[in-house]
Design a protein around this motif. Structure first.
Motif, PDB file in Angstrom:
ATOM      1  N   GLY A 366      40.842  40.310  33.558  1.00 44.50           N
ATOM      2  CA  GLY A 366      39.572  39.610  33.440  1.00 44.50           C
ATOM      3  C   GLY A 366      38.690  40.204  32.353  1.00 44.50           C
ATOM      4  O   GLY A 366      38.019  39.479  31.616  1.00 44.50           O
ATOM      5  N   VAL A 367      38.697  41.535  32.250  1.00 44.41           N
ATOM      6  CA  VAL A 367      37.911  42.190  31.193  1.00 44.41           C
ATOM      7  C   VAL A 367      38.489  41.838  29.829  1.00 44.41           C
ATOM      8  O   VAL A 367      37.748  41.521  28.881  1.00 44.41           O
ATOM      9  N   LEU A 368      39.794  41.886  29.696  1.00 47.35           N
ATOM     10  CA  LEU A 368      40.420  41.534  28.418  1.00 47.35           C
ATOM     11  C   LEU A 368      40.146  40.087  28.037  1.00 47.35           C
ATOM     12  O   LEU A 368      39.845  39.773  26.873  1.00 47.35           O
ATOM     13  N   ASP A 369      40.223  39.192  28.993  1.00 51.86           N
ATOM     14  CA  ASP A 369      40.037  37.769  28.701  1.00 51.86           C
ATOM     15  C   ASP A 369      38.598  37.435  28.328  1.00 51.86           C
ATOM     16  O   ASP A 369      38.341  36.371  27.744  1.00 51.86           O
ATOM     17  N   SER A 370      37.662  38.323  28.659  1.00 48.64           N
ATOM     18  CA  SER A 370      36.257  38.078  28.312  1.00 48.64           C
ATOM     19  C   SER A 370      35.944  38.399  26.858  1.00 48.64           C
ATOM     20  O   SER A 370      34.852  38.099  26.373  1.00 48.64           O
ATOM     21  N   LEU A 439      30.535  49.592  32.300  1.00 52.86           N
ATOM     22  CA  LEU A 439      31.270  49.131  33.465  1.00 52.86           C
ATOM     23  C   LEU A 439      31.345  47.607  33.441  1.00 52.86           C
ATOM     24  O   LEU A 439      30.325  46.926  33.366  1.00 52.86           O
ATOM     25  N   ARG A 440      32.566  47.078  33.518  1.00 56.05           N
ATOM     26  CA  ARG A 440      32.742  45.630  33.440  1.00 56.05           C
ATOM     27  C   ARG A 440      33.370  45.018  34.690  1.00 56.05           C
ATOM     28  O   ARG A 440      33.298  43.809  34.883  1.00 56.05           O
ATOM     29  N   ALA A 441      34.000  45.822  35.538  1.00 56.68           N
ATOM     30  CA  ALA A 441      34.625  45.257  36.739  1.00 56.68           C
ATOM     31  C   ALA A 441      34.929  46.385  37.728  1.00 56.68           C
ATOM     32  O   ALA A 441      34.915  47.571  37.370  1.00 56.68           O
TER      33      ALA A 441
END
Length: 479
Positions: A366-370, A439-441
């Motif tokens: 999810g972090v990469l896809d953002s 912090l992203r997730a």
């Protein structure tokens, strides 16, 4: 020896065991060690910094023959568990046990917590236990029958070094047993030294790998002792009762007495306490002695058979209850939705660390896809341990790196690795590599199991301070 092997009951135990293990194989998910072995399977070698090549090779064979899933990866461990049961029954037979003793030994071995865990999950112990049992069986045959069996023992011991160097503990324990309790005339046997030579020759490539790579497994052992030695010493005694269950431990106590009373096999009785002392002194894991509990248990089953019907009935019922308790803890019988509300994750590390990997992958992905497409193309993921790395690779991600054990050898990330997604990496290390991290997730396995990945923060870092190639040496960790 004229005592026949009780093939029918032993085969029945094996059939039930394999059926149950294969049926439950897909339950829960990959264990972190299995995820690691999947990665090592893509890099076949004579050895790795933390282990010999056999178990990663077994993973490679499973992937090639059966496909890639938790259930298929566990076919070979299930078959190895059945082999262990047969070998344990043969040990009981070698000690004079007839059908009842062999059946009790087979059933108690098949339902022991440690064999069930090893049979359900692809671990080094999955293959180490049958290797130890085969070595013990051949040593018994040398003591009770014919010294030429030292050659077979040497073959097994040499081959076992390709799975774990821990087989040295068995050799040291037996050597201590012979020196303390005899028969010391064995030391003059040419067959003993021929068997030792066979073991050394077979193990030589493995030893040469260690020598030419600066003895990495000794460094690993030292690191484990430093990190966990005190805890392992505290857990050693209680875990001796839990490895196969308390009933097996009690029967093994009677087996120790039986072996001690027979001068021909007294060395095998001494081997267990000798190995226990070595394990505690070195801060080794409590399961290092597991392979020497089995012959004591087999001897105890022989003693129960000799004691008559009442003792046999008592042992049978007790082993049945012991096995049911072990199965509940060791196998994935409890639904995931309620697993976190039971004490099982606290007791069984394998169950605890087999939960939540899809949620972990989703948090990182999810972090990469953002990220914008250009940043996504350059991004790297760096994890703190091999389970996290293996899970992301299994999930299809590339540009995933870790400094943990053997994985350090497969780095560094490319020097354009910016931004970086950091998981389980200490703040001081992140800040030395990147100018800023946010912090992203957070990982949530969704079932309330408190394992190492639960609530793990996922950071997105930008602004590479130094090229990865200049700093990768500092990322190496052995534990």
């Amino acid at each position: 020896m004229n005592t026949p092997l009780a093939w029918r009951p032993v085969a029945a135990v094996c059939a039930v065991l394999v059926t149950v293990l294969l049926a439950l194989g897909p339950h829960y998910g990959y264990h972190r060690d299995e995820l690691y072995f999947r990665v090592l399977a893509d890099h076949p070698d004579w050895g790795y910094v933390d282990q010999p090549p056999f178990t990663p090779l077994a993973a490679r064979v499973s992937l090639a023959l059966f496909g890639d899933s938790p259930g298929t990866l566990r076919v070979l461990p299930a078959l190895a568990a059945a082999l262990l049961v047969v070998l344990a029954a043969l040990i009981a037979r070698e000690l004079g046990g007839r059908g009842v003793a062999q059946t009790l030994t087979a059933a108690g071995t098949a339902t022991g917590a440690y064999p069930l865990i090893g049979g359900h999950t692809l671990l080094t112990v999955s293959f180490d236990l049958p290797l130890w049992a085969a070595a013990v069986l051949f040593v018994l045959r040398t003591l009770l029958r014919d010294g030429r069996w030292w050659l077979a023992a040497g073959v097994v011991i040499g081959a076992a070094t390709y799975n774990k160097l821990l087989i040295a503990m068995l050799v040291l324990g037996l050597a201590a047993g012979v020196l303390v309790a005899g028969p010391r005339r064995l030391l003059l046997s040419r067959w003993l030294w021929a068997g030792a030579l066979v073991a050394v020759v077979l193990a030589l490539p493995n030893v040469l790998y260690q020598l030419t790579h600066d003895w990495p497994q000794l460094k690993m052992a030292a690191g484990l002792s430093e990190d966990e030695g005190a805890t392992m010493r505290l857990l050693f005694v209680p875990m001796q009762f839990l490895l196969f269950g308390p009933v097996v431990a009690v029967i093994a106590g009677f087996g120790f007495v039986r072996l001690w009373r027979d001068p021909r096999v007294r060395a095998l009785a001494v081997a267990y306490p000798a190995a226990a002392v070595l394990t505690v002194a070195s801060g080794g894991r409590f399961d290092y002695t597991a392979g020497l509990i089995l012959p004591l248990f087999a001897a105890g089953c022989v003693a129960a058979e000799a004691a008559g019907r009442e003792r046999i009935r008592s042992a049978g019922w007790s082993l049945g209850a012991n096995g049911l308790g072990n199965a509940l803890v060791a196998l994935p019988l409890v639904p995931l939705t309620v697993l976190g509300s039971t004490p099982i994750p606290l007791i069984n590390e394998v169950a605890r660390e087999s939960v939540g990997w899809p949620a972990f992958n989703a948090a990182v992905t999810g972090v990469l896809d953002s990220l914008p497409p250009e940043e996504r193309r350059r991004a790297v993921v760096v994890t703190g341990n091999y389970g996290e790395h293996g899970s992301l690779v299994q999930g299809g991600l590339t540009r995933v790196y870790s400094g943990h054990n053997q994985l350090w050898e497969y780095g560094p990330p490319p020097d354009d690795g910016d931004p970086g997604v950091m998981v389980n990496v200490r703040r001081v290390v992140r800040d030395q590599q990147y100018e800023s991290c946010e912090l992203r997730a957070r990982v949530d396995n969704g079932v309330g199991v408190d394992n190492e990945e639960q609530d793990m923060p996922v950071f997105l870092c930008r602004g590479l301070r130094q090229p990865w190639s200049a700093t990768w040496d500092h990322w190496r960790q052995f534990n």
